[in-house]
Design a protein around this motif. Sequence first.
Motif, PDB file in Angstrom:
ATOM      1  N   MET A   1       0.769  -1.567  -0.187  1.00 17.86           N
ATOM      2  CA  MET A   1       0.081  -0.011   0.014  1.00 17.86           C
ATOM      3  C   MET A   1       0.917   1.508  -0.022  1.00 17.86           C
ATOM      4  O   MET A   1       1.893   1.151   0.936  1.00 17.86           O
ATOM      5  N   ASN A   2       0.693   2.463  -1.253  1.00 22.60           N
ATOM      6  CA  ASN A   2       1.186   3.873  -0.701  1.00 22.60           C
ATOM      7  C   ASN A   2       1.345   4.073   0.889  1.00 22.60           C
ATOM      8  O   ASN A   2      -0.248   4.534   1.333  1.00 22.60           O
ATOM      9  N   ARG A   3       1.916   4.267   0.798  1.00 22.80           N
ATOM     10  CA  ARG A   3       2.428   5.207   2.686  1.00 22.80           C
ATOM     11  C   ARG A   3       2.112   6.483   2.610  1.00 22.80           C
ATOM     12  O   ARG A   3       1.883   6.895   3.704  1.00 22.80           O
ATOM     13  N   HIS A   4       1.964   6.797   1.679  1.00 23.20           N
ATOM     14  CA  HIS A   4       1.293   8.611   1.188  1.00 23.20           C
ATOM     15  C   HIS A   4       0.410   8.375   1.268  1.00 23.20           C
ATOM     16  O   HIS A   4      -0.605   8.913   1.394  1.00 23.20           O
ATOM     17  N   SER A   5      -1.138   7.460   1.301  1.00 22.39           N
ATOM     18  CA  SER A   5      -2.367   7.157   1.282  1.00 22.39           C
ATOM     19  C   SER A   5      -3.013   7.608   2.324  1.00 22.39           C
ATOM     20  O   SER A   5      -2.851   7.132   3.563  1.00 22.39           O
ATOM     21  N   LEU A   6      -3.639   8.028   1.851  1.00 21.25           N
ATOM     22  CA  LEU A   6      -4.874   8.602   3.453  1.00 21.25           C
ATOM     23  C   LEU A   6      -5.439   7.014   3.915  1.00 21.25           C
ATOM     24  O   LEU A   6      -5.955   7.224   5.366  1.00 21.25           O
ATOM     25  N   PHE A   7      -5.510   6.316   3.151  1.00 22.90           N
ATOM     26  CA  PHE A   7      -5.989   4.471   3.751  1.00 22.90           C
ATOM     27  C   PHE A   7      -5.545   4.032   4.345  1.00 22.90           C
ATOM     28  O   PHE A   7      -5.409   3.339   5.584  1.00 22.90           O
ATOM     29  N   PHE A   8      -3.256   4.648   4.160  1.00 26.54           N
ATOM     30  CA  PHE A   8      -3.023   4.165   5.175  1.00 26.54           C
ATOM     31  C   PHE A   8      -3.077   4.443   6.452  1.00 26.54           C
ATOM     32  O   PHE A   8      -2.227   3.792   7.299  1.00 26.54           O
ATOM     33  N   LYS A   9      -2.707   5.879   5.702  1.00 25.29           N
ATOM     34  CA  LYS A   9      -2.826   6.658   7.021  1.00 25.29           C
ATOM     35  C   LYS A   9      -3.894   6.908   8.504  1.00 25.29           C
ATOM     36  O   LYS A   9      -3.333   6.702   9.819  1.00 25.29           O
ATOM     37  N   LEU A  10      -4.803   5.751   7.728  1.00 24.05           N
ATOM     38  CA  LEU A  10      -5.856   5.990   8.485  1.00 24.05           C
ATOM     39  C   LEU A  10      -5.549   4.805   9.242  1.00 24.05           C
ATOM     40  O   LEU A  10      -6.142   4.051  10.661  1.00 24.05           O
ATOM     41  N   ASN A  11      -5.283   3.815   8.765  1.00 25.41           N
ATOM     42  CA  ASN A  11      -4.760   2.625   9.014  1.00 25.41           C
ATOM     43  C   ASN A  11      -4.201   2.403  10.025  1.00 25.41           C
ATOM     44  O   ASN A  11      -4.585   1.819  11.237  1.00 25.41           O
ATOM     45  N   LEU A  12      -3.492   3.099   9.463  1.00 21.17           N
ATOM     46  CA  LEU A  12      -1.712   2.909  10.744  1.00 21.17           C
ATOM     47  C   LEU A  12      -2.476   3.695  12.185  1.00 21.17           C
ATOM     48  O   LEU A  12      -1.888   3.446  13.041  1.00 21.17           O
ATOM     49  N   LEU A  13      -3.419   4.807  11.748  1.00 19.13           N
ATOM     50  CA  LEU A  13      -3.605   5.412  13.467  1.00 19.13           C
ATOM     51  C   LEU A  13      -4.887   4.465  13.737  1.00 19.13           C
ATOM     52  O   LEU A  13      -4.113   4.894  14.918  1.00 19.13           O
ATOM     53  N   PHE A  14      -5.384   3.736  13.509  1.00 21.14           N
ATOM     54  CA  PHE A  14      -6.296   3.265  14.037  1.00 21.14           C
ATOM     55  C   PHE A  14      -5.378   1.877  14.325  1.00 21.14           C
ATOM     56  O   PHE A  14      -5.552   1.412  15.720  1.00 21.14           O
ATOM     57  N   GLY A  15      -4.689   0.911  13.533  1.00 15.66           N
ATOM     58  CA  GLY A  15      -3.656  -0.142  15.041  1.00 15.66           C
ATOM     59  C   GLY A  15      -2.670   0.870  15.565  1.00 15.66           C
ATOM     60  O   GLY A  15      -2.646   0.043  17.296  1.00 15.66           O
ATOM     61  N   VAL A  16      -2.368   1.769  15.800  1.00 19.63           N
ATOM     62  CA  VAL A  16      -1.673   2.670  16.336  1.00 19.63           C
ATOM     63  C   VAL A  16      -2.425   2.891  17.896  1.00 19.63           C
ATOM     64  O   VAL A  16      -2.525   2.404  19.126  1.00 19.63           O
ATOM     65  N   ALA A  17      -3.591   3.654  17.592  1.00 20.21           N
ATOM     66  CA  ALA A  17      -5.105   3.612  18.628  1.00 20.21           C
ATOM     67  C   ALA A  17      -5.757   2.211  19.009  1.00 20.21           C
ATOM     68  O   ALA A  17      -5.518   2.322  20.767  1.00 20.21           O
ATOM     69  N   LEU A  18      -5.040   1.083  18.627  1.00 21.77           N
ATOM     70  CA  LEU A  18      -6.241  -0.438  19.177  1.00 21.77           C
ATOM     71  C   LEU A  18      -4.687  -0.724  20.135  1.00 21.77           C
ATOM     72  O   LEU A  18      -5.046  -1.147  21.215  1.00 21.77           O
ATOM     73  N   LEU A  19      -4.039  -0.650  19.907  1.00 19.75           N
ATOM     74  CA  LEU A  19      -3.015  -0.906  20.374  1.00 19.75           C
ATOM     75  C   LEU A  19      -2.593   0.275  21.791  1.00 19.75           C
ATOM     76  O   LEU A  19      -2.085  -0.998  22.635  1.00 19.75           O
ATOM     77  N   THR A  20      -2.648   0.816  21.724  1.00 24.30           N
ATOM     78  CA  THR A  20      -2.296   2.226  23.039  1.00 24.30           C
ATOM     79  C   THR A  20      -3.369   1.326  23.938  1.00 24.30           C
ATOM     80  O   THR A  20      -3.313   1.228  24.890  1.00 24.30           O
ATOM     81  N   THR A  21      -4.517   1.562  23.445  1.00 28.27           N
ATOM     82  CA  THR A  21      -6.040   0.954  23.993  1.00 28.27           C
ATOM     83  C   THR A  21      -5.767   0.228  24.686  1.00 28.27           C
ATOM     84  O   THR A  21      -5.571  -0.097  25.914  1.00 28.27           O
ATOM     85  N   ILE A  22      -5.176  -1.495  24.128  1.00 23.83           N
ATOM     86  CA  ILE A  22      -4.799  -2.586  24.864  1.00 23.83           C
ATOM     87  C   ILE A  22      -3.694  -2.294  26.198  1.00 23.83           C
ATOM     88  O   ILE A  22      -4.052  -2.864  27.047  1.00 23.83           O
ATOM     89  N   ILE A  23      -2.650  -2.028  25.848  1.00 20.69           N
ATOM     90  CA  ILE A  23      -1.882  -1.494  26.347  1.00 20.69           C
ATOM     91  C   ILE A  23      -2.214  -0.649  28.126  1.00 20.69           C
ATOM     92  O   ILE A  23      -2.055  -1.255  28.778  1.00 20.69           O
ATOM     93  N   ALA A  24      -3.095   0.026  27.328  1.00 17.71           N
ATOM     94  CA  ALA A  24      -3.579   0.873  28.088  1.00 17.71           C
ATOM     95  C   ALA A  24      -4.852  -0.290  29.387  1.00 17.71           C
ATOM     96  O   ALA A  24      -4.647   0.093  30.378  1.00 17.71           O
ATOM     97  N   GLY A  25      -5.250  -0.525  28.607  1.00 13.56           N
ATOM     98  CA  GLY A  25      -6.375  -1.509  29.458  1.00 13.56           C
ATOM     99  C   GLY A  25      -4.923  -3.068  30.425  1.00 13.56           C
ATOM    100  O   GLY A  25      -6.336  -2.839  31.287  1.00 13.56           O
TER     101      GLY A  25
END
Length: 406
Positions: A1-25
């Motif tokens: 996937m193109n790393r400059h794509s909005l969908f790539f950035k959205l997926n990356l943001l969701f992955g980071v937020a998901l990982l952060t939520t799990i770690i916080a949990g």
Amino acid sequence: MNRHSLFFKLNLLFGVALLTTIIAGVFLWRHWRMQEHIQLRMQGRLVLREWHRNGEIPEEMLGMMGLERLRGKGQAILLARLHARFAPLKNRRHLFVLRSRSGPLIYLRDRDRELLLRPESTLWSRQWLPLGLMAGFLLILTILYLLLRRALLPLKDLEREIRAYGEGESPRGQTRYASRRDEVGTLARTFYESAGKLRHLQESRQLFLRNILHELNTPVTKGRLLAEISEESETRQMLHSIFERLSLLLEELAQIERISAAQEGLEFRPVRIVDLVDQARDRLWIEEEIPIEGGGRRILADFASLSIVFKNLIDNGIKYGRDLQIRVGEDRVEFCSIGPKLEYPLEWYTRPYSRGEARAKGFGLGLYIVREILERQGMELHYRRTGEWNIFALSPLQFAEGESGD
């Protein structure tokens, strides 16, 4: 996937937020377990002190603390395991907070007396808060991700439509996003409105050009007929040449307009470079030969449009220089002539309708047409100065099968 794509950035943001939520949990869970352990130890100390002082534990005290005694066979099994693990435990006061499959336990011992206590609340009632918070955050995060992804999905359709429009197709789906009130809907409506205006402008230009060509072709055709019936052969030949020249110019003008509008389909086939030069000489009405080095080689190109490129470059070499020569190299064909050096970079001369003193001395609209045609054929125009020679080069050449640029 193109790393400059909005969908790539959205997926990356969701992955980071998901990982952060799990770690916080996980940290919240561990903190809750630690707090529960501390609370049970404090309750155990109070119970053990009361038990040691009065010899018994009031049920009211256990009820206020939310604890209950563990009795029967289950208590005997757990006590046997404790004796095996922490032996010897006799004649001593002990307090342990243990974890079992059913939940936490408080083990109390005062001399030869033993007691097991457990919280009255169930496992779920004790753990619903951290589990509920974590599940709620994950649910909200997932819903936001799906909503954002759904809102951005039309961008892919718009990209396909813009690409199709660039290739000459009419845009479709104008009503698909008309009701949207977000930025994507605004972008879609702006694109469709701009595409409609450009299509109307293009149709007007084509109609205008057709009318001009029709009006000009009529007198040229009549002039050629009159030239044929002229009694003087010299006059007839001169008129025939003039009107033949005008006819070629009108044909070339129509072809240039189709190329500029990206409507002329290209037909790539093996063509000899010397044939392109001959076609250009015919269009320019040049009788003298032009020295060609390697002109017998064949390249894959569209003959009709590339002959216009050769014609414009040969015309420039003759008008603004002398001793024109054509050389075919390893991956290029060069037009060399002796003349003054260009005053501006080549990009300046390839812009359409540039004004000023330099344009008056320069190459007019010819190099702009050259650039447009070469871009459609996957080639570029280059310029360099060697001594007193101006050298314009077309590259890269795609030689026909069996040909070599060596």
